[in-house]
Design a protein around this motif. Structure first.
Motif, PDB file in Angstrom:
ATOM      1  N   CYS A 384      31.609  41.603  34.233  1.00 44.66           N
ATOM      2  CA  CYS A 384      32.506  41.426  33.091  1.00 44.66           C
ATOM      3  C   CYS A 384      33.920  41.919  33.434  1.00 44.66           C
ATOM      4  CB  CYS A 384      31.931  42.116  31.862  1.00 44.66           C
ATOM      5  SG  CYS A 384      32.712  41.601  30.312  1.00 44.66           S
ATOM      6  N   LEU A 385      34.315  43.092  32.961  1.00 45.84           N
ATOM      7  CA  LEU A 385      35.622  43.621  33.331  1.00 45.84           C
ATOM      8  C   LEU A 385      35.728  43.790  34.841  1.00 45.84           C
ATOM      9  CD1 LEU A 385      38.364  44.730  32.348  1.00 45.84           C
ATOM     10  CD2 LEU A 385      37.296  46.999  32.250  1.00 45.84           C
ATOM     11  N   GLY A 386      34.600  44.042  35.497  1.00 45.03           N
ATOM     12  CA  GLY A 386      34.592  44.161  36.954  1.00 45.03           C
ATOM     13  C   GLY A 386      35.008  42.880  37.648  1.00 45.03           C
ATOM     14  N   LEU A 387      34.677  41.724  37.051  1.00 47.82           N
ATOM     15  CA  LEU A 387      35.184  40.447  37.572  1.00 47.82           C
ATOM     16  C   LEU A 387      36.681  40.354  37.343  1.00 47.82           C
ATOM     17  CD1 LEU A 387      33.889  36.869  37.398  1.00 47.82           C
ATOM     18  CD2 LEU A 387      36.008  37.373  36.180  1.00 47.82           C
ATOM     19  N   GLN A 388      37.122  40.703  36.165  1.00 52.08           N
ATOM     20  CA  GLN A 388      38.537  40.567  35.837  1.00 52.08           C
ATOM     21  C   GLN A 388      39.408  41.457  36.715  1.00 52.08           C
ATOM     22  OE1 GLN A 388      38.775  41.190  31.589  1.00 52.08           O
ATOM     23  NE2 GLN A 388      37.362  39.507  31.136  1.00 52.08           N
ATOM     24  N   MET A 389      38.943  42.667  36.982  1.00 55.11           N
ATOM     25  CA  MET A 389      39.705  43.567  37.852  1.00 55.11           C
ATOM     26  C   MET A 389      39.716  43.060  39.300  1.00 55.11           C
ATOM     27  SD  MET A 389      40.915  45.882  35.797  1.00 55.11           S
ATOM     28  CE  MET A 389      41.216  44.373  34.844  1.00 55.11           C
ATOM     29  N   ALA A 390      38.615  42.467  39.745  1.00 55.39           N
ATOM     30  CA  ALA A 390      38.568  41.902  41.099  1.00 55.39           C
ATOM     31  C   ALA A 390      39.528  40.720  41.223  1.00 55.39           C
ATOM     32  CB  ALA A 390      37.144  41.468  41.437  1.00 55.39           C
ATOM     33  N   VAL A 391      39.619  39.909  40.170  1.00 51.86           N
ATOM     34  CA  VAL A 391      40.549  38.774  40.184  1.00 51.86           C
ATOM     35  C   VAL A 391      41.986  39.280  40.203  1.00 51.86           C
ATOM     36  CG1 VAL A 391      41.418  36.841  38.807  1.00 51.86           C
ATOM     37  CG2 VAL A 391      38.953  37.143  39.114  1.00 51.86           C
ATOM     38  N   CYS A 392      42.278  40.316  39.418  1.00 59.24           N
ATOM     39  CA  CYS A 392      43.630  40.887  39.412  1.00 59.24           C
ATOM     40  C   CYS A 392      43.991  41.427  40.800  1.00 59.24           C
ATOM     41  CB  CYS A 392      43.733  42.009  38.382  1.00 59.24           C
ATOM     42  SG  CYS A 392      43.669  41.446  36.665  1.00 59.24           S
ATOM     43  N   GLU A 393      43.050  42.129  41.421  1.00 56.88           N
ATOM     44  CA  GLU A 393      43.301  42.700  42.754  1.00 56.88           C
ATOM     45  C   GLU A 393      43.564  41.594  43.768  1.00 56.88           C
ATOM     46  OE1 GLU A 393      42.949  43.843  46.713  1.00 56.88           O
ATOM     47  OE2 GLU A 393      41.378  42.602  45.797  1.00 56.88           O
ATOM     48  N   PHE A 394      42.743  40.561  43.753  1.00 54.16           N
ATOM     49  CA  PHE A 394      42.897  39.460  44.718  1.00 54.16           C
ATOM     50  C   PHE A 394      44.213  38.727  44.474  1.00 54.16           C
ATOM     51  CE2 PHE A 394      42.175  35.206  46.381  1.00 54.16           C
ATOM     52  CZ  PHE A 394      41.541  35.455  47.607  1.00 54.16           C
ATOM     53  N   ALA A 395      44.539  38.521  43.201  1.00 48.63           N
ATOM     54  CA  ALA A 395      45.785  37.833  42.859  1.00 48.63           C
ATOM     55  C   ALA A 395      46.985  38.619  43.366  1.00 48.63           C
ATOM     56  CB  ALA A 395      45.879  37.626  41.356  1.00 48.63           C
ATOM     57  N   ARG A 396      46.968  39.934  43.182  1.00 42.89           N
ATOM     58  CA  ARG A 396      48.088  40.768  43.611  1.00 42.89           C
ATOM     59  C   ARG A 396      48.245  40.813  45.124  1.00 42.89           C
ATOM     60  NH1 ARG A 396      47.567  46.480  40.222  1.00 42.89           N
ATOM     61  NH2 ARG A 396      47.758  45.624  38.100  1.00 42.89           N
ATOM     62  N   GLY A 400      49.438  36.300  46.360  1.00 40.31           N
ATOM     63  CA  GLY A 400      50.887  36.356  46.214  1.00 40.31           C
ATOM     64  C   GLY A 400      51.378  36.385  44.784  1.00 40.31           C
ATOM     65  N   LEU A 401      50.632  37.075  43.905  1.00 38.22           N
ATOM     66  CA  LEU A 401      51.027  37.196  42.498  1.00 38.22           C
ATOM     67  C   LEU A 401      51.179  38.683  42.167  1.00 38.22           C
ATOM     68  CD1 LEU A 401      48.453  34.621  41.036  1.00 38.22           C
ATOM     69  CD2 LEU A 401      50.880  34.215  41.494  1.00 38.22           C
ATOM     70  N   PRO A 402      52.259  39.304  42.625  1.00 35.43           N
ATOM     71  CA  PRO A 402      52.417  40.754  42.452  1.00 35.43           C
ATOM     72  C   PRO A 402      52.397  41.180  40.985  1.00 35.43           C
ATOM     73  CG  PRO A 402      54.502  39.726  43.102  1.00 35.43           C
ATOM     74  CD  PRO A 402      53.436  38.691  43.279  1.00 35.43           C
ATOM     75  N   GLY A 403      51.668  42.277  40.735  1.00 34.05           N
ATOM     76  CA  GLY A 403      51.586  42.792  39.374  1.00 34.05           C
ATOM     77  C   GLY A 403      50.652  42.026  38.473  1.00 34.05           C
ATOM     78  N   GLU A 412      52.824  41.272  28.210  1.00 32.32           N
ATOM     79  CA  GLU A 412      54.026  40.620  28.731  1.00 32.32           C
ATOM     80  C   GLU A 412      54.045  40.555  30.258  1.00 32.32           C
ATOM     81  OE1 GLU A 412      55.958  39.235  26.541  1.00 32.32           O
ATOM     82  OE2 GLU A 412      54.771  40.121  24.916  1.00 32.32           O
ATOM     83  N   CYS A 413      52.903  40.708  30.905  1.00 35.36           N
ATOM     84  CA  CYS A 413      52.909  40.718  32.374  1.00 35.36           C
ATOM     85  C   CYS A 413      53.311  39.345  32.922  1.00 35.36           C
ATOM     86  CB  CYS A 413      51.552  41.134  32.934  1.00 35.36           C
ATOM     87  SG  CYS A 413      50.225  39.945  32.687  1.00 35.36           S
ATOM     88  N   THR A 414      53.883  39.355  34.122  1.00 30.79           N
ATOM     89  CA  THR A 414      54.410  38.126  34.723  1.00 30.79           C
ATOM     90  C   THR A 414      53.304  37.137  35.067  1.00 30.79           C
ATOM     91  OG1 THR A 414      56.187  39.461  35.683  1.00 30.79           O
ATOM     92  CG2 THR A 414      55.890  37.235  36.560  1.00 30.79           C
ATOM     93  N   TYR A 415      52.205  37.663  35.572  1.00 34.63           N
ATOM     94  CA  TYR A 415      51.093  36.794  35.995  1.00 34.63           C
ATOM     95  C   TYR A 415      49.807  37.203  35.265  1.00 34.63           C
ATOM     96  CZ  TYR A 415      54.358  35.771  39.795  1.00 34.63           C
ATOM     97  OH  TYR A 415      55.463  35.421  40.534  1.00 34.63           O
ATOM     98  N   PRO A 416      49.595  36.696  34.055  1.00 33.72           N
ATOM     99  CA  PRO A 416      48.379  37.036  33.301  1.00 33.72           C
ATOM    100  C   PRO A 416      47.178  36.228  33.805  1.00 33.72           C
ATOM    101  CG  PRO A 416      49.714  35.534  32.018  1.00 33.72           C
ATOM    102  CD  PRO A 416      50.491  35.808  33.285  1.00 33.72           C
ATOM    103  N   VAL A 417      46.625  36.652  34.931  1.00 34.21           N
ATOM    104  CA  VAL A 417      45.507  35.901  35.529  1.00 34.21           C
ATOM    105  C   VAL A 417      44.246  36.003  34.674  1.00 34.21           C
ATOM    106  CG1 VAL A 417      46.377  36.005  37.886  1.00 34.21           C
ATOM    107  CG2 VAL A 417      44.961  37.885  37.012  1.00 34.21           C
TER     108      VAL A 417
END
Length: 548
Positions: A384-396, A400-403, A412-417
């Motif tokens: 669940c949240l563990g998937l979402q955090m892994a996606v955020c980490e990979f994206a950052r 190439g999607l910093p932050g 208001e984040c720049t890249y709401p993955v």
């Protein structure tokens, strides 16, 4: 006629009423009876969905999408049946139903009272699960402790229900603390006597007493309890602490508990088959005795209360026993992890698991955990949240999607993955409004997820309102992330993973597979995660790690 068993608790809470009830359910099912279970909770919350895990432990989700008490997880794991939304009700739910009916004029201007209206509504819940499941036996646990003010309507409803059902169709099991006084070197029966006296003052004489203690309650003590509580001597059972909760069914069976219950209810004492269960407990004890252990870090934020991750912990234990290995689990506070200490704090672990959760606190620590697992090729399971955090980490760090972040935490984040589901945008109530219960998922062939499940269409239970943002799906997959599970309409990402060229085993699920794990049938993703962790510990290929 369906038989009803009520389980009450005396002296203190957290005695293990749920384990006692679940153990009896397992024993009766092993005798060939269809068993269903339910929990009646006297608190005013409509359900535990909005309650803090620090107060209540985890919220268990049923197949049909009801947020329930964690005891239902024990019930499902013990009797191996999928329970329903009818298996948990609270005072809040009872009052909500009555108030809605009163506002609609259903009572024709009459005064709505605790007796008969509240008690009738409670009794209707006892009957509803019977009618819907056609079970041979329904076991109902009453939350709280006898003597609690809020539990009195439930006890009165039980009293009425027993009278209406007639002799031989119901029984009451009272689970009571028999404390050991170290200075006196003896266990004391007086608390149980007073607890039973309180129960009898409400019109209910228990049929059985189960004595909970951290010391053995010998025959003479049980005879004393029987004498003072007006219960037959052979209906007082000892349930002292066992090495594992999974030992409790056979501990009670050896005393003839289930046989005596069948006798009281007029049920044929069919032969009991506990072979699968006993195979599991035997293997569990062998695995736990091994000096070598596979270490797994569960990175969350409710680490002071292990019950907040109860199903996760049990699913890991089931999986360890499946491979005849000792799995040691450490709860790590994600809020305490920083870039400076994450390597040190997570050093030596053979697997990293980030479970579900809500709120901003600890999220950066969870992202750091996913990063450490990915970079150091440590097996990772996100739930669940563990998937979402892994996606955020990979994206950052890879796409190439910093932050990159979830809009749940940074609107208001720049890249709401990770973003809010469209059908959740106008929802303001927090309770019972998420994506809840079992949903189908198409598993992509040739993936680690496919290897784990061995099926193209699976069903897992959900509890969340945010999803992977489809606007970034292409950027994530172009960078190497594999979407290994999708909703049948391809709209929602259900599972992601990394290719084996990048990582030996890195998988995350938007669902909560831990809710369907059973002692004799571990959840597939947990099973394969533990297999990968064992392989990491032993320095072998995971395919060389075989089940017992």
């Amino acid at each position: 006629m369906t038989k009803h068993i009520f389980v009450t608790g005396g002296v203190v809470s957290s005695l293990g009423k749920g384990i006692t009830a679940a153990s009896l359910g397992r024993l009766l099912k092993a005798r060939g009876y269809k068993v269903m279970m339910q929990k009646a909770d006297p608190y005013l919350n409509v359900d535990p969905g909005t309650m803090s895990p620090f107060q209540h432990g985890e919220v268990f989700v049923t197949e049909d999408g009801k947020e329930t008490d964690l005891d239902l997880g024990h019930y499902e794991r013990f009797i191996d049946e999928n329970l329903t939304r009818e298996s948990n009700f609270t005072t809040g739910l009872i009052y909500q139903s009555l108030i809605q009916r009163e506002r609609a004029g259903d009572f024709l201007g009459g005064t709505v009272q605790v007796i008969p209206h509240v008690t009738n509504e409670i009794k209707s819940r006892f009957l509803r699960i019977e009618e819907q499941t056609q079970a041979d036996v329904v076991i109902t646990e009453l939350g709280g402790t006898i003597g609690d003010i809020e539990g009195q309507p439930f006890v009165e409803a039980m009293r009425q229900f027993r009278k209406e059902k007639g002799a031989g169709n119901t029984l009451v099991i009272h689970v009571s603390l028999v404390p050991y006084i170290a200075a006196a070197h003896e266990v004391k029966t007086k608390p149980t006597q007073h607890s039973v006296k309180e129960l009898r003052s409400m019109g209910i004489q228990p049929d059985f007493i189960v004595c909970r203690s951290d010391h053995e309650v010998d025959a003479s003590i049980r005879a004393k309890i029987a004498h003072f509580c007006d219960v037959d001597e052979d209906c007082v059972f000892e349930n002292s602490d066992c090495p594992s909760i999974y030992d409790v069914p056979m501990h009670l069976a050896k005393q003839g508990f289930d046989e005596k219950v069948c006798q009281k209810l007029g049920l044929e004492p069919r032969e009991r088959d506990m072979s699968d269960w006993n195979d599991f407990t035997d293997a569990m004890h062998v695995a736990n005795s091994l000096p070598e252990k596979t270490r797994i870090a569960v990175v969350g934020k409710y680490t002071q209360l292990p019950d907040a991750y109860l199903s996760v912990i049990e699913a890991l234990h089931h999986s360890g026993v499946y491979y005849d290995r000792h799995v040691e689990i450490k709860l790590v506070d994600g809020e305490e992890l920083t870039e400076e200490n994450v390597d040190e704090e997570l050093a030596g672990y053979d697997g990293i698991l980030v479970p579900g959760g809500f709120g901003l606190r600890g999220t950066e620590g969870k992202i750091l955990s996913a990063n450490r697992a990915r970079v150091n090729k440590v097996p990772y399971l996100g739930v669940c949240l563990g998937l979402q955090m892994a996606v955020c980490e990979f994206a950052r760090n890879v796409a190439g999607l910093p932050g990159a972040m979830s809009s749940e935490f940074e609107p208001e984040c720049t890249y709401p993955v990770i973003d809010l589901m469209p059908d959740q945008e106008d929802v303001t109530d927090k309770g019972g409004t998420m994506r809840l219960g079992a949903y189908p998922c198409k598993v992509v062939p040739g993936t680690l997820a496919s290897e784990a499940y061995g099926e193209e269409l699976i069903y897992e239970r959900h509890r969340h309102r945010y999803e992977v943002n489809n606007a970034y799906r292409k950027q994530l997959t172009d960078a190497g992330m594999i979407i290994s599970g999708l909703s049948p309409d391809n709209r929602l990402v259900e599972m992601v993973e990394l290719p084996e060229s990048m990582h030996p085993w890195f998988v995350a699920s938007q669902a909560h597979p831990e809710f369907k794990s059973r002692p004799t049938k571990p959840a597939p993703l947990f099973r394969e995660f533990v297999r990968a962790a064992i392989a990491h510990h032993e320095g072998v290929d995971r395919h060389d790690v075989n089940p017992r």
